[in-house]
Design an enzyme around this catalytic site. Structure first.
Site, PDB file in Angstrom:
ATOM      1  N   HIS A   1      65.984  99.836 -25.324  1.00 41.16           N
ATOM      2  CA  HIS A   1      67.110  99.124 -25.254  1.00 41.16           C
ATOM      3  C   HIS A   1      68.377  99.683 -25.718  1.00 41.16           C
ATOM      4  O   HIS A   1      67.590  99.909 -27.050  1.00 41.16           O
ATOM      5  CB  HIS A   1      67.009  97.566 -25.147  1.00 41.16           C
ATOM      6  CG  HIS A   1      66.514  96.830 -26.780  1.00 41.16           C
ATOM      7  ND1 HIS A   1      64.998  96.502 -27.074  1.00 41.16           N
ATOM      8  CD2 HIS A   1      67.753  96.482 -27.418  1.00 41.16           C
ATOM      9  CE1 HIS A   1      65.639  96.363 -27.731  1.00 41.16           C
ATOM     10  NE2 HIS A   1      66.371  96.563 -28.524  1.00 41.16           N
TER      11      HIS A   1
ATOM     12  N   HIS B   1      72.664 103.748 -29.894  1.00 42.72           N
ATOM     13  CA  HIS B   1      70.840 104.248 -29.933  1.00 42.72           C
ATOM     14  C   HIS B   1      69.794 102.985 -29.196  1.00 42.72           C
ATOM     15  O   HIS B   1      70.235 102.432 -29.413  1.00 42.72           O
ATOM     16  CB  HIS B   1      70.561 104.804 -31.477  1.00 42.72           C
ATOM     17  CG  HIS B   1      70.447 103.807 -31.860  1.00 42.72           C
ATOM     18  ND1 HIS B   1      71.311 102.534 -32.871  1.00 42.72           N
ATOM     19  CD2 HIS B   1      69.204 102.764 -32.435  1.00 42.72           C
ATOM     20  CE1 HIS B   1      70.547 101.593 -33.616  1.00 42.72           C
ATOM     21  NE2 HIS B   1      69.576 101.689 -33.019  1.00 42.72           N
TER      22      HIS B   1
END
Length: 183
Positions: free
Chosen positions: A38, A125
């Protein structure tokens, strides 16, 4: 102590599966499993139970007028630095500005609800691994930098509970709420 939660964009299953396949043949690190991949927009380390409903409402309102947008994973790095890595990550090649704007809104909404987000600067990220400290990760960053995902549409965020299970065990993640964009 309240609930440990985060708000994230979860890439579609096929994007996560493709990335997991890319990582699977690369031995030497414990890679993040596909079902845990995620992009965290806000980490909320201490959410009092009593504010869960207002938190969900504020988050939903914060993203309700945002249009879905294209996102693609690409580019790699390490925090805090490839010479002293604590985390190896895959960056965002498309959708960076939209994620940045969403993170600001989500963090503001969480703060307004009484769930203070962690104060680190937002860098979009996807965490891939946590290598042993003291070893350079420059070689890994170069390898990971060759990966590009397909582009997908970000249409929703998820509010996720992160239950700590004890030393050496990965937290259990449970989706509490799905927050659609543009609703």
């Amino acid at each position: 102590m309240g609930r440990r939660m985060f708000v994230a964009v979860v890439p579609p299953e096929d994007v996560r599966a493709d990335l997991a396949e890319f990582l699977d043949v690369r031995e030497g690190l414990h890679w993040t499993p596909a079902d845990r991949m995620h992009l965290t927009l806000a980490f909320l380390p201490d959410v009092p139970e009593r504010i869960l409903e207002p938190l969900e409402e504020r988050l939903r309102f914060a993203v309700a007028d945002l249009a879905p947008f294209g996102c693609r994973l690409g580019g790699a790095g390490a925090f805090p630095h490839p010479d002293r890595p604590a985390v190896l990550w895959l960056g965002v090649e498309r959708g960076h500005a939209e994620l940045d704007g969403m993170a600001r809104r989500v963090r503001g909404a969480a703060n307004d609800a009484g769930a203070a987000p962690e104060g680190r600067r937002f860098v979009p990220h996807l965490t891939l691994a946590r290598p042993l400290r003291g070893r350079s990760a420059l070689r890994w960053v170069r390898v990971l930098d060759t990966y590009r995902s397909r582009e997908w549409q970000v249409e929703e965020l998820e509010l996720i509970d992160s239950h700590l299970l004890g030393r050496g065990r990965r937290p259990l993640h449970e989706v509490v709420s799905t927050l659609p964009l543009g609703s």
